[in-house]
Every structure is written in structure tokens, then in C-alpha cells.
Scaffold this active site. Structure first.
Site, PDB file in Angstrom:
ATOM      1  N   LYS A 293       7.239   2.858  -9.661  1.00 42.62           N
ATOM      2  CA  LYS A 293       6.671   4.054 -10.285  1.00 42.62           C
ATOM      3  C   LYS A 293       7.773   4.897 -10.910  1.00 42.62           C
ATOM      4  CE  LYS A 293       2.769   4.773  -7.094  1.00 42.62           C
ATOM      5  NZ  LYS A 293       1.659   4.701  -8.070  1.00 42.62           N
ATOM      6  N   ARG A 367      -5.627  -2.117  -3.087  1.00 40.47           N
ATOM      7  CA  ARG A 367      -6.770  -3.038  -3.072  1.00 40.47           C
ATOM      8  C   ARG A 367      -6.430  -4.312  -2.288  1.00 40.47           C
ATOM      9  NH1 ARG A 367      -6.800  -3.083  -9.515  1.00 40.47           N
ATOM     10  NH2 ARG A 367      -5.946  -1.045  -9.043  1.00 40.47           N
TER      11      ARG A 367
END
Ligand code: BES
Ligand code: ZN
Ligand code: ZN
Length: 514
Positions: A293, A367
Site C-alpha cells: 500500500k 477475502r
């Protein structure tokens, strides 16, 4: 903070500060604001009359008016708190109003206060709808406790501001209303504490709250509340063939934790009764991994375990409320770090269910851990699944920061969840999750891929991925990435972890109790 409920007249109660609610009874935009107290006490009405007549106080939501030594009344101070328009008043504004009382008192060094239970009979029926006793009482208790939470626990100059006692004063006479107020109060105290427990976990920095520490704190809570709890290590994760959780954790020197909590109701429900599973994303820090990130705002990624915290908080509440339904909770906790050993874009991994996953972006790690958590819950006998996760930045783009996203494969399960809104006041908006979106996660290389092929509808792609692992089991996915962290202080709540989900998930569970 202690909380007390007393059935007595607020004007004759000795307290450093008494908070009373006021509403604006003017109708429409053209009429000028007209404040009215939600209290039948003549003493308090007299004490506020001059101020209400002067036009200085409009009773807008969160507005305050402080009066010292109100004449003929016992409280040392009277704090009038505005709740907005009378006609549209709900318990959601009352929850905020109770919070305003606490956050007004705290920085002023007033550590004991009382809140007058709002009396709807102070106004005529056409001015205002009836306030349900149970919900109102619960909202006051929740609002006061939620407001007491602050994020500054590591500040050396932290002022030792701590509210000691909040007394709720209800004048209500008839037995039925008193019983409802009592129940609402007791349940509100349980939920307020549970929500704050979740927030305290989210507030911890990543170096303190590692997966191991999350396991420790969860186990301690479970021991205190009489819940069964197992904290499994990497060995069990590998033994269960949780290839997706194992892939995410492999770049971190911190050991992962697979936490399994169980609640058994006091009376065993009949064979075939629902078994609810609460699955939480517990990434204690998300750097993005090899798909790292940007530095800006990365610090906020300590909150990437807010879904797990919501489930842990809900389990605490469930243990105390004792609904007659079986509940388990699975927390998949690890760090997402870049490292020589970290998983990489292009890798193909095999989840516990046997499905193969092509990794396109290691930052779509939530996920992956949930895929194994959901599948594991099914193998443990779950009949209904619910998961909460700070899953996608895209949910904030879609819904803003007010509503959290709800995705589901089942209308009935969704109805159970959305129907509790009047009690909980937590906003969730149902998003599409139909099979025509499956295209977005199709892979050429493996069964599915972990990011959408298109940059549109990112929150939906993530939900479609999870749906693969829920299969035919009724399932709800809550994407709380936009709502689990408040960027600004509110008059009723500190900025930082919001604790979203605790109240709704608990209430959803209770809706299955028989
Ligand atoms: N933990 C983040 C979700 C997130 C992102 C929350 C930004 C708040 C702000 C999650 O693991 C993530 O990084 N998701 C990616 C998915 C993408 C790579 C498909 C995202 O939303 O950018
Ligand atoms: Zn991520
Ligand atoms: Zn994440």
C-alpha cells in the site's frame, strides 16, 4: 463507568449535573424553532422558560444549554440537550443525546451525572410520536457508555478524565413501562460494554495487538463470560488445509491465530435448530503485502481486524444475553506483510474448500482468510453464516461513510438482519450480489482470482469471491471498511474505532432464538 437506573423525579435528585432532553416543536422550514422539554417537571420547565423564550436555544440535535443552580431544583447544574425536530424524533437521536451528556461532562471534570428519561407525554400526540420504553431506555444506556470511550490510552499527558457514574432517572409510574425500561437499561449496558470492548481492540496498535494478543484477549473474555474458546496455531491451520489463510500469513514473522468461540444456550435447542456462525476478518496489520500500500494512511490499517472485533464484541454480549440459539465464531487472524517468504501476485493457492485461487493482488487478503473461515464454519455445522470485514476501499466509494455494505445470498436471512435497525440504529445498505457479477472473478489459470477483472464494483467482486465459499448456506457479508473508523470527533462519540456491527450482529443472532 457505572450506570444506574432509578425511578424518581429528576428535579429532586441531588447530582452535579442533570441532563434533560428538548425537542424543536416547530413544523416545516418557515416556522422559527420552538424548543420544548421532554420532561413533565414544572420546576425544570420554569428553570428553562426564559432561555427557551429568548430564541438562543433551538434544540437542534446535539445543541446544549448549561444552567447553573436551577431554582427550586436539587441538581447543581442543568444541561439541556437538543434532539432536533419533535416530529421526526426516534430513539437514534436519544442515543446520541445521552452521549452528548457524557461527552459534555467529561472534559469539564464532572464525573457524576444523571440523565432524565425523556417523557413523550410532555407533548401532545400530534406533536410527537410515542417513544417505545424498552428501546428508549436501551438507547440511553448504550449512548452513555459509547460516549465514555476515548482513544488516548497511550498519551502520557492523558488527563485522568473518567466518568464514575451515570444515573438514568425515570419518573414512569405504571409497572409494565417500568419493567420495559428496566430490561432496556440492562441490555443497553451489556451492549454498550460489548461495543466498547470491540473498539478497545481496534484501537490497539499493530505492535501490541498481534494475532497472538488478539487470541489472548479473546480467550480471557471467553473465560470471564463462560464461552468455550480455542486459539489454534499454524499447525492446526495447515492440518485443516487452510491454504488461503496460510498464504496470507506466510510473509509475517508473527504467528497467526485461528480463534474458535462457542456459545451453548442454557437449554439445549432441539435437533435441527439453527447453528449460527460469526466469521471475522482479523488482519492485525495490513501493509498490502508484496502489492504494498502507499505510505499515506497506512497507519490506519491497524483497524483491519475490526470485523473480528465486531464478532468478539457480539460474542461477549451474546454470552450475557443468553439467547436460545447455538452460536459459534471463527476469527481468522494474521498480519499481511511483504517479505522474501511472502505470497506473491501470480501465485496459485488452494483454499480449505479445495477451490484454487489465482492471486492477482496480495492486498486483497481479507477475502482469502475469510474464504477459509467460512468454509471451516460449515464443516463445524453452521446453518447460517455471517461475516464482517474491513474488506474494500470500494465500499466507501459506493456508499459513503454512513452506511456499511450488506451482501447476501438469501432474502430471509437479510430480512432478519435489516429488521433490527429500529433497535440498533446501525445503518447497513444491501448491495447486489447476483450471479451475473461472477464474471468479475473468473480466472484463466485457476478456479477464481482474488481481485475483480474490472476496476468497477470492487466491493461486489469481493463479495462474489466470498459467496463462492458460502455456497448454498444462507450467508451475509458485512463490508465495514467505510464505517469501522470515524475520522472526526462527534459530540456523542470519539473519533477512532466505531464498533459498528456489535449491536446489529447480536440482535440478528437473537432474532433466531426460540
Ligand atoms: N483492508 C483493505 C480494505 C481497505 C482499503 C479499507 C482502504 C480501508 C481503506 C483490504 O485488504 C484491501 O486492501 N482491499 C483492496 C482490494 C483491492 C486490492 C482489490 C482495496 O480495497 O483497495
Ligand atoms: Zn489489503
Ligand atoms: Zn485488509
Amino acid at each position: 463507568m457505572d450506570t444506574k437506573l432509578l425511578f424518581q423525579d429528576p428535579a429532586s435528585f441531588g447530582t452535579p449535573l442533570l441532563a434533560v432532553f428538548a425537542v424543536d416543536i416547530s413544523v416545516g422550514e418557515s416556522e422559527s424553532p420552538s424548543p420544548a422539554l421532554l420532561c413533565t417537571s414544572n420546576t425544570l420547565a420554569n428553570a428553562t422558560a426564559t432561555w427557551f423564550g429568548s430564541g438562543e436555544f433551538k434544540a437542534s440535535l446535539g445543541e446544549t444549554l448549561l444552567l447553573h443552580s436551577p431554582s427550586n431544583a436539587k441538581p447543581e447544574r442543568l444541561l439541556v440537550i437538543g434532539l432536533g425536530k419533535a416530529k421526526s424524533l426516534t430513539v437514534q437521536e436519544i442515543r446520541k443525546g445521552a452521549g452528548v451528556a457524557v461527552r459534555f461532562a467529561k472534559p469539564r471534570g464532572i464525573y457524576e451525572l444523571a440523565i432524565a428519561f425523556p417523557e413523550d407525554r410532555a407533548l401532545s400526540d400530534e406533536r410527537m410520536d410515542t417513544l417505545p420504553c424498552y428501546q428508549t431506555s436501551r438507547a440511553i444506556a448504550e449512548g452513555a457508555l459509547i460516549a465514555d470511550f476515548d482513544i488516548d490510552i497511550y498519551r502520557s499527558d492523558r488527563k485522568d478524565h473518567a466518568i464514575k457514574l451515570v444515573s438514568i432517572l425515570a419518573k414512569e409510574a405504571d409497572k409494565q413501562s417500568q419493567a420495559e425500561i428496566q430490561t432496556g437499561f440492562e441490555e443497553g449496558v451489556i451492549l454498550g460494554h460489548a461495543q466498547n470492548f470491540a473498539r478497545s481492540l481496534v484501537n490497539e496498535p499493530g505492535n501490541v495487538l498481534t494475532p497472538t494478543e488478539l487470541g489472548r484477549r479473546t480467550a480471557a473474555m471467553c473465560a470471564e463470560q463462560g464461552l468455550q474458546c480455542d486459539v489454534h496455531s499454524i499447525d492446526k491451520i495447515l492440518e485443516l488445509k487452510m491454504g488461503a489463510l496460510a498464504a496470507v500469513t506466510q510473509g509475517s514473522p508473527e504467528p497467526p491465530a485461528l480463534i474458535v468461540m462457542r456459545y451453548e444456550p442454557p437449554v439445549a435447542p432441539a435437533e435441527g435448530s439453527p447453528v449460527l456462525a460469526l466469521v471475522g476478518k482479523g488482519i492485525t496489520f495490513d501493509t498490502g503485502g508484496i502489492s504494498i500500500k502507499p505510505a499515506e494512511n497506512m497507519d490506519k490499517m491497524k483497524y483491519d481486524m475490526a470485523g473480528a472485533a465486531a464478532m468478539i464484541g457480539a460474542m461477549q454480549a451474546i454470552a450475557q444475553l443468553k439467547p436460545n440459539v447455538r452460536v459459534m465464531s471463527i476469527i481468522c487472524s494474521c498480519e499481511n506483510m511483504p517479505d522474501g517468504k511472502a505470497f506473491k501476485p501470480g501465485d496459485v493457492i488452494t483454499a480449505m474448500s479445495g477451490k484454487t485461487i489465482e492471486i492477482l493482488n496480495t492486498d486483497a487478503e481479507g477475502r482469502l482468510v475469510l474464504a477459509d473461515g467460512l468454509h471451516y464454519a460449515k464443516t463445524l455445522g453452521a446453518t447460517h453464516l455471517i461475516n464482517a470485514a474491513t474488506l474494500t476501499g470500494a465500499i466507501g466509494v459506493a456508499l459513503g461513510l454512513l452506511n456499511a455494505g450488506l451482501f447476501s445470498n438469501d432474502d430471509e436471512t437479510t430480512r432478519h438482519f435489516l429488521d433490527v435497525y429500529p433497535i440498533t440504529g446501525e445503518k447497513f445498505w444491501r448491495m447486489p450480489c447476483t450471479d451475473d457479477y461472477r464474471e468479475q472473478i473468473k480466472s484463466q489459470i485457476a478456479d477464481i482470482m482474488n481481485t475483480g477483472g474490472s476496476r468497477y464494483g470492487g466491493a461486489i467482486s469481493a463479495a462474489m469471491f466470498l459467496k463462492e465459499f458460502a455456497g448454498d448456506t444462507p450467508w451475509i457479508h458485512l463490508d465495514i471498511a467505510g464505517t469501522a473508523w470515524l475520522d472526526d470527533n462527534k459530540p456523542w462519540q470519539s473519533k477512532g474505532p466505531s464498533g459498528i456491527g456489535v449491536r446489529s450482529i447480536t440482535e440478528w443472532v437473537r432474532s433466531y432464538a426460540i
